[in-house]
Design a protein around this motif. Structure first.
Motif, PDB file in Angstrom:
ATOM      1  N   LEU A  11       0.814  -1.216   0.000  1.00  0.00           N
ATOM      2  CA  LEU A  11       0.000   0.000   0.000  1.00  0.00           C
ATOM      3  C   LEU A  11       0.847   1.265   0.000  1.00  0.00           C
ATOM      4  O   LEU A  11       0.327   2.371  -0.121  1.00  0.00           O
ATOM      5  N   GLY A  12       2.173   1.091   0.181  1.00  0.00           N
ATOM      6  CA  GLY A  12       3.061   2.239   0.207  1.00  0.00           C
ATOM      7  C   GLY A  12       2.940   3.081   1.473  1.00  0.00           C
ATOM      8  O   GLY A  12       3.182   4.283   1.453  1.00  0.00           O
ATOM      9  N   VAL A  13       2.586   2.428   2.591  1.00  0.00           N
ATOM     10  CA  VAL A  13       2.451   3.162   3.854  1.00  0.00           C
ATOM     11  C   VAL A  13       3.787   3.161   4.597  1.00  0.00           C
ATOM     12  O   VAL A  13       4.458   2.142   4.671  1.00  0.00           O
ATOM     13  N   GLU A  14       4.174   4.317   5.137  1.00  0.00           N
ATOM     14  CA  GLU A  14       5.393   4.419   5.943  1.00  0.00           C
ATOM     15  C   GLU A  14       5.209   3.669   7.255  1.00  0.00           C
ATOM     16  O   GLU A  14       4.099   3.574   7.774  1.00  0.00           O
ATOM     17  N   ARG A  15       6.317   3.167   7.827  1.00  0.00           N
ATOM     18  CA  ARG A  15       6.186   2.497   9.121  1.00  0.00           C
ATOM     19  C   ARG A  15       6.216   3.546  10.239  1.00  0.00           C
ATOM     20  O   ARG A  15       7.236   4.174  10.489  1.00  0.00           O
ATOM     21  N   ASN A  16       5.062   3.747  10.865  1.00  0.00           N
ATOM     22  CA  ASN A  16       4.992   4.714  11.968  1.00  0.00           C
ATOM     23  C   ASN A  16       4.263   4.098  13.154  1.00  0.00           C
ATOM     24  O   ASN A  16       3.975   2.914  13.153  1.00  0.00           O
ATOM     25  N   LEU A  17       3.962   4.915  14.145  1.00  0.00           N
ATOM     26  CA  LEU A  17       3.319   4.377  15.346  1.00  0.00           C
ATOM     27  C   LEU A  17       1.937   3.793  15.045  1.00  0.00           C
ATOM     28  O   LEU A  17       1.537   2.816  15.660  1.00  0.00           O
ATOM     29  N   THR A  18       1.220   4.391  14.065  1.00  0.00           N
ATOM     30  CA  THR A  18      -0.111   3.874  13.725  1.00  0.00           C
ATOM     31  C   THR A  18      -0.020   2.438  13.222  1.00  0.00           C
ATOM     32  O   THR A  18      -0.838   1.584  13.568  1.00  0.00           O
ATOM     33  N   VAL A  19       1.000   2.183  12.406  1.00  0.00           N
ATOM     34  CA  VAL A  19       1.196   0.838  11.870  1.00  0.00           C
ATOM     35  C   VAL A  19       1.406  -0.150  13.012  1.00  0.00           C
ATOM     36  O   VAL A  19       0.813  -1.237  13.053  1.00  0.00           O
ATOM     37  N   LEU A  20       2.230   0.244  13.990  1.00  0.00           N
ATOM     38  CA  LEU A  20       2.469  -0.612  15.156  1.00  0.00           C
ATOM     39  C   LEU A  20       1.183  -0.830  15.942  1.00  0.00           C
ATOM     40  O   LEU A  20       0.892  -1.929  16.398  1.00  0.00           O
ATOM     41  N   PHE A  21       0.418   0.266  16.094  1.00  0.00           N
ATOM     42  CA  PHE A  21      -0.854   0.182  16.810  1.00  0.00           C
ATOM     43  C   PHE A  21      -1.783  -0.830  16.137  1.00  0.00           C
ATOM     44  O   PHE A  21      -2.393  -1.673  16.801  1.00  0.00           O
ATOM     45  N   ILE A  22      -1.865  -0.765  14.809  1.00  0.00           N
ATOM     46  CA  ILE A  22      -2.726  -1.705  14.075  1.00  0.00           C
ATOM     47  C   ILE A  22      -2.264  -3.140  14.297  1.00  0.00           C
ATOM     48  O   ILE A  22      -3.060  -4.027  14.602  1.00  0.00           O
ATOM     49  N   GLY A  23      -0.952  -3.361  14.203  1.00  0.00           N
ATOM     50  CA  GLY A  23      -0.419  -4.710  14.392  1.00  0.00           C
ATOM     51  C   GLY A  23      -0.738  -5.259  15.771  1.00  0.00           C
ATOM     52  O   GLY A  23      -1.220  -6.384  15.904  1.00  0.00           O
ATOM     53  N   HIS A  24      -0.476  -4.457  16.794  1.00  0.00           N
ATOM     54  CA  HIS A  24      -0.712  -4.940  18.161  1.00  0.00           C
ATOM     55  C   HIS A  24      -2.193  -5.167  18.424  1.00  0.00           C
ATOM     56  O   HIS A  24      -2.563  -6.154  19.052  1.00  0.00           O
ATOM     57  N   THR A  25      -3.043  -4.237  17.936  1.00  0.00           N
ATOM     58  CA  THR A  25      -4.480  -4.412  18.168  1.00  0.00           C
ATOM     59  C   THR A  25      -4.959  -5.717  17.531  1.00  0.00           C
ATOM     60  O   THR A  25      -5.750  -6.449  18.125  1.00  0.00           O
ATOM     61  N   THR A  26      -4.432  -6.028  16.343  1.00  0.00           N
ATOM     62  CA  THR A  26      -4.877  -7.221  15.627  1.00  0.00           C
ATOM     63  C   THR A  26      -4.684  -8.486  16.451  1.00  0.00           C
ATOM     64  O   THR A  26      -5.572  -9.329  16.524  1.00  0.00           O
ATOM     65  N   PHE A  27      -3.511  -8.637  17.104  1.00  0.00           N
ATOM     66  CA  PHE A  27      -3.373  -9.876  17.879  1.00  0.00           C
ATOM     67  C   PHE A  27      -4.010  -9.774  19.254  1.00  0.00           C
ATOM     68  O   PHE A  27      -4.349 -10.787  19.856  1.00  0.00           O
ATOM     69  N   CYS A  28      -4.206  -8.543  19.770  1.00  0.00           N
ATOM     70  CA  CYS A  28      -4.832  -8.405  21.097  1.00  0.00           C
ATOM     71  C   CYS A  28      -6.329  -8.695  21.076  1.00  0.00           C
ATOM     72  O   CYS A  28      -6.873  -9.215  22.051  1.00  0.00           O
ATOM     73  N   ILE A  29      -7.018  -8.359  19.958  1.00  0.00           N
ATOM     74  CA  ILE A  29      -8.474  -8.548  19.896  1.00  0.00           C
ATOM     75  C   ILE A  29      -8.854  -9.973  20.273  1.00  0.00           C
ATOM     76  O   ILE A  29      -9.734 -10.199  21.090  1.00  0.00           O
ATOM     77  N   SER A  30      -8.151 -10.957  19.694  1.00  0.00           N
ATOM     78  CA  SER A  30      -8.511 -12.349  19.914  1.00  0.00           C
ATOM     79  C   SER A  30      -8.403 -12.713  21.389  1.00  0.00           C
ATOM     80  O   SER A  30      -9.260 -13.416  21.923  1.00  0.00           O
ATOM     81  N   TYR A  31      -7.334 -12.243  22.048  1.00  0.00           N
ATOM     82  CA  TYR A  31      -7.157 -12.577  23.461  1.00  0.00           C
ATOM     83  C   TYR A  31      -8.270 -11.961  24.305  1.00  0.00           C
ATOM     84  O   TYR A  31      -8.852 -12.627  25.160  1.00  0.00           O
ATOM     85  N   VAL A  32      -8.579 -10.672  24.068  1.00  0.00           N
ATOM     86  CA  VAL A  32      -9.631 -10.019  24.845  1.00  0.00           C
ATOM     87  C   VAL A  32     -10.960 -10.748  24.626  1.00  0.00           C
ATOM     88  O   VAL A  32     -11.693 -11.041  25.572  1.00  0.00           O
ATOM     89  N   THR A  33     -11.269 -11.079  23.362  1.00  0.00           N
ATOM     90  CA  THR A  33     -12.529 -11.763  23.063  1.00  0.00           C
ATOM     91  C   THR A  33     -12.645 -13.050  23.860  1.00  0.00           C
ATOM     92  O   THR A  33     -13.679 -13.323  24.473  1.00  0.00           O
TER      93      THR A  33
END
Lengths: 286, 257
Positions: B122-144
């Motif tokens: 997608l041509g997105v720079e690696r920034n804090l938002t990218v990290l936030f998305i990555g971490h949220t993705t694996f955290c959702i399953s655990y919280v659920t």
């Protein structure tokens, strides 16, 4: 008017499901398929992803080194899983027969070291296994190893440290099932003429098989994709699939090749998952 | 029945195995030797130096920002998902369950690579938002999963009672469901927070030059400059962990009595 509450309920369901579902669709499922697609793209000289379609990656995957690495990934992961199971069965047995007070205390004691940072735990082993460290001197003094033996950077070190980091993932599910096990069954077996060891293997172990399967899944699958432990305490002769993927990704900057290898890994982890899920369903059908 | 000693012996050995590395770290944090080799004398120097390292504190700050935001987002998304999974038995929920369950078992390296390649494509720079998305993705399953387990004991008669008394859906959510489920939601959030702080693999793929997290920084320090500094850092983190565990145990006890 009568269908209204049904439609309303359906709307509520969609409203509750959509946020998480769409998130995982966008950031989990879609990227996984994207990896598969990228394996059929050409790589560019600047380390990017080119236009058009090609079977180059498929050709490159016939690298003569790969079968060996794949085989090592499999047997090292299996060795780790078996070691974790062998250790967790007696511990779970002991915990399950403790008094309630000791159960909570011991479980807490088991959890605490694992609340420290993962990288730090792996690093601690690097210190322990260091050739000038005290473990090497003790072993050399006892005459078990010749002085100056390299304990680090080999497959044994990778297995040892992985067992250390993954043992709780085996221990907790096995314990959860063992705690509900009815120990009167073992006594009954012994009254019927089993000895203690027979009762343990023929009554207790089958009784906790569900926990053993969960433990297998939780230890085997992450280790098939292991990257950190072999990277820190392993050497060149012990790289696993995960290390090769990272090397292609960051050292060689061949993204399609890395994507191809990741797709191979995906297939590799899907196999044990399907076996365990089928096994579970068959048990539930009984 | 006479019990075998064997399980006890294995348990004691496993405990020693668990605590050996922890002990080595703490002892070495007072060791003057730079390379954590043989003991060369007592020092508090590593602790003093640690406080002077701006880069470590910066990485720590990034880790906290990501952990707080990712656990907040996954608490919201995970709770909604758990509700849907608990209440409905439809085809959609079967698919939903598979989608939530799979990230729990898939190796992290695959999650990391697939997200990295998505952002590259997608041509997105690696920034804090990218990290936030990555971490949220694996955290959702655990919280659920945590909230779903708590919902097993949830008494839906409370919701019906509130409905009978004329409460609207928002009022019910705000004044009945959320207060009753709060312990479960917070337990899930706490798990997500710990996992996010500890995460190395996902961050390794998604962090860029300005967005180093603490585990990434620690790994770089292991390789480059000062293993001794990490001993000091881990000892501090260990003390904090012990304190937090003790505190939560105490709170639990007080709640029960």
């Amino acid at each position: 008017m009568k269908a209204d509450p049904v439609r309303r309920e359906r709307l509520v369901e969609v409203f509750l499901t959509a946020p998480g579902f769409v998130w995982l669709l966008l950031f989990f499922l879609l990227p996984t398929f994207n990896v598969l697609l990228i394996s059929f793209r050409p790589s560019t000289l600047t380390g990017g992803i080119g236009e058009g379609w090609t079977l180059d990656t498929l050709q490159q995957l016939r690298n003569p080194d790969y079968p060996g690495i794949l085989f090592r990934t499999l047997w090292v992961s299996l060795a780790i899983t078996v070691s974790c199971l062998l250790l967790s069965v007696p511990v779970a047995y002991f915990l399950a027969r403790c008094s309630q007070r000791w159960k909570t205390r011991l479980l807490l004691l088991i959890m605490i070291p694992f609340l420290t940072n993962f990288i730090i735990r792996v690093f601690a082993w690097k210190v322990i296994l260091h050739p000038e460290g005290w473990l090497a001197s003790v072993l050399a003094f006892a005459g078990l190893i010749p002085p100056g033996t390299q304990l680090l950077y080999n497959v044994r070190a990778v297995i040892l440290v992985s067992v250390y980091t993954y043992l709780p993932f085996a221990l907790l599910p096995v314990y959860a099932v063992a705690e509900k096990f009815d120990f009167a069954l073992m006594e009954a077996a012994m009254d019927l003429g089993c000895n203690r060891i027979q009762a343990f293997f023929r009554v207790f172990v089958p009784g906790i098989s569900r926990g053993l399967w969960t433990a297998t899944l939780l230890v085997l699958i992450p280790n098939l994709g292991a990257y950190v432990v072999p990277d820190i305490v392993g050497g060149h002769s012990s790289s696993m699939l995960g290390n090769v993927i990272v090397r292609r990704l960051f050292s060689d900057r061949n993204l399609p090749h890395a994507a191809g290898l990741s797709s191979v890994l995906t297939v590799l982890v899907l196999l044990p998952m399907i076996v365990v899920i089928l096994h579970r369903r068959r048990r539930e059908a009984h | 029945m006479k019990r075998s000693r064997f399980p006890l012996v294995v348990t004691v050995l496993v405990m020693l195995f668990f605590y050996l590395p922890v002990l080595v770290l703490v002892v070495n944090s007072f060791n003057r030797s730079r390379s954590s080799g043989p003991w060369t004398g007592f020092t508090l120097d590593w602790y003093v130096r640690l406080f002077g390292r701006r880069d470590i504190w910066e990485a720590f700050g990034n880790t906290l920002i990501i952990a707080v935001s990712a656990s907040a987002a996954s608490m919201l998304l995970g709770t909604l998902a758990a509700f849907a999974l608990h209440r409905y038995r439809t085809r959609l929920q079967d698919a939903h369950y598979t989608m939530v369950y799979t990230p729990l078992v898939v190796p992290e390296i695959l999650l990391g690579i697939s997200l990295l390649l998505l952002f590259v494509a997608l041509g997105v720079e690696r920034n804090l938002t990218v990290l936030f998305i990555g971490h949220t993705t694996f955290c959702i399953s655990y919280v659920t999963m945590v909230v779903l387990a708590r919902l097993q004991d949830f008494d839906f008669a409370m919701v019906e009672a509130a409905q009978d008394l004329g409460a609207g859906p928002w009022t019910i959510a705000r004044r009945v469901i959320i207060p009753l489920l709060a312990p479960g939601i917070f337990a899930g959030g706490l798990l997500a927070f710990t996992l996010s702080i500890d995460d190395y693999v996902i961050s390794f793929f998604l962090s860029g030059p300005g967005t180093t997290t603490l585990p990434i920084k620690i790994n770089a320090m292991i390789r480059r400059d000062a293993p001794a500094l990490i001993n000091a850092l881990s000892s501090i983190m260990l003390c904090v962990t012990f304190l937090l565990v003790g505190l939560s145990q105490k709170l639990n006890k007080e709640n029960r009595t």
